[in-house]
Design an enzyme around this catalytic site. Structure first.
Site, short mmCIF file in Angstrom:
data_model
loop_
_atom_site.label_atom_id
_atom_site.label_comp_id
_atom_site.label_asym_id
_atom_site.label_seq_id
_atom_site.Cartn_x
_atom_site.Cartn_y
_atom_site.Cartn_z
CE1 TYR A 116 -3.30 2.90 0.53
CE2 TYR A 116 -2.28 3.24 2.67
CZ TYR A 116 -3.14 3.66 1.68
OH TYR A 116 -3.84 4.83 1.82
CE1 TYR A 176 -4.17 10.25 7.89
CE2 TYR A 176 -3.69 8.49 6.34
CZ TYR A 176 -4.57 9.13 7.18
OH TYR A 176 -5.84 8.63 7.33
NE ARG A 189 -9.43 11.91 6.26
CZ ARG A 189 -8.70 10.82 6.50
NH1 ARG A 189 -9.10 9.64 6.06
NH2 ARG A 189 -7.57 10.91 7.15
CD GLU A 296 -11.19 2.00 3.77
OE1 GLU A 296 -10.10 1.67 4.26
OE2 GLU A 296 -11.33 2.38 2.61
C1 3EB Z 1 -7.56 6.15 6.03
O1 3EB Z 1 -8.40 6.93 6.47
C2 3EB Z 1 -8.03 4.76 5.73
O2 3EB Z 1 -5.43 5.42 -0.06
O3 3EB Z 1 -7.06 6.12 -1.32
C3 3EB Z 1 -9.28 5.51 3.10
C4 3EB Z 1 -9.68 6.12 1.91
C5 3EB Z 1 -8.03 4.96 3.19
C6 3EB Z 1 -8.80 6.18 0.81
C7 3EB Z 1 -6.62 5.72 -0.23
C8 3EB Z 1 -7.15 5.02 2.10
C9 3EB Z 1 -7.54 5.63 0.92
O4 3EB Z 1 -6.38 6.45 5.86
C10 3EB Z 1 -7.57 4.26 4.43
#
Ligand code: 3EB
Length: 309
Positions: A116, A176, A189, A296
């Site tokens: 990932y 992040y 989001r 998720e």
């Molecule tokens: C997160 O909140 C959980 O890599 O496109 C959620 C939505 C998540 C999209 C992406 C990853 C992705 O980090 C993982």
């Protein structure tokens, strides 16, 4: 029809022949297979360009890219996203609104980095190389572990930009810290768009993350409740009304990914309490992108307006 996506552990016998179609090799938990179908009221123009099949109307373009993984994930995601950006830019649908990413062994290792994280490196660099400012041009998205051998990406792109929505309970994914990988994930989001005069909200894959940290490790019902709190926070941020959680949400389409099929009953119970029996929920078995996440949930909110009490 703009496009159809089949989910199931076996390639469905029925295929959609008159619109872009992709199969995601991912078990459906309470059925054999399920089709996600995207429709619109306008006529569509179809264009199949090898591995990228698409259909578009005057406003939006739906596309699917399926590629057999024959190189490391950073190279594969870089190539896939570069291809998508070239394709949508040339046709005038430059704004990615929502992207679904599926590939096998998402928690597996690729030369000392999780697959990932490798995927994120290639995706991030393709965004930058194609002139996308990470914070400004991030689409709503999800990234899950499927089975099989293919990277499957499908997406909605538009001529007009959507409105990006973040979650005040969470650090934006594109901010992040580096402990999650050398390049941050490029997603918002949620993304709000207007279609036929009505708002449509795409809520990205949402999990039990507060700040940037996973909460409730090993506890599926608690992760489900935290995930619901995050979805409600995103919807509130988008100024969508009707957040009365006792109201039954027939305007909600949810897709829930569970790492362990045994968690189906507790998670279903939690979503039922939060959104009522009218919410449409598809349950799939998938690996989640952090190995400590058990589930998720993503959402499409239709006609996401006017409070009803
Ligand atoms: C997160 O909140 C959980 O890599 O496109 C959620 C939505 C998540 C999209 C992406 C990853 C992705 O980090 C993982």
């Amino acid at each position: 029809m703009m496009g159809a996506v089949a989910f199931g552990a076996r390639r469905p016998r029925v295929t959609a022949s008159d619109c872009p179609y992709a199969w995601v090799d991912m078990p459906v938990l309470d059925d054999e297979s399920m089709f996600e179908v995207w429709t619109c009221a306008q006529p569509v123009e179809r264009e199949d360009a090898g591995d990228l099949v698409s259909a578009r109307n005057d406003d939006v373009l739906f596309g699917c890219l399926q590629t057999k993984l024959d190189c490391r994930l950073d190279a594969a995601s870089h190539r896939a996203y570069s291809r998508i950006f070239d394709f949508i830019d040339r046709r005038g649908y430059a704004h990615l609104l929502r992207v679904w990413n599926y590939f096998p062994q998402i928690n597996g290792d690729a030369d000392g980095l999780e697959r990932y994280a490798r995927f994120n490196v290639g995706r991030h660099e393709a965004f930058a190389a194609k002139g996308r400012v990470i914070g400004t041009h991030a689409p709503a998205a999800c990234a899950l572990g499927s089975r099989g051998t293919h990277l499957v990406i499908y997406f909605l792109a538009a001529k007009q930009a959507g409105q990006r929505v973040e979650n005040p309970r969470q650090v934006s994914a594109f901010h992040y810290p580096a402990q999650y990988g050398p390049r941050s994930p490029t997603f918002a989001r949620a993304m709000l768009m207007q279609t036929a005069g009505k708002p449509l909200l795409f809520v990205s894959g949402t999990a039990s993350i507060v700040g940037h940290e996973t909460l409730h490790i090993g506890n599926a019902p608690a992760q489900a409740r935290e995930t619901v709190a995050n979805i409600l926070a995103v919807m509130k941020q988008a100024q969508l009304a009707g957040l009365d959680s006792s109201r039954s949400r027939s305007d909600l389409l949810l897709k829930t990914y569970l790492r362990h099929p045994d968690d189906l009953a507790v998670v279903r119970n939690c979503l039922m309490q939060a959104f009522g029996p009218a919410a449409n929920v598809l349950y799939l078995q998938a690996d989640i992108c952090r190995s400590d996440l058990l589930l998720e949930v993503e959402a499409v909110c239709l006609n996401a307006s006017s409070p009803t009490h």
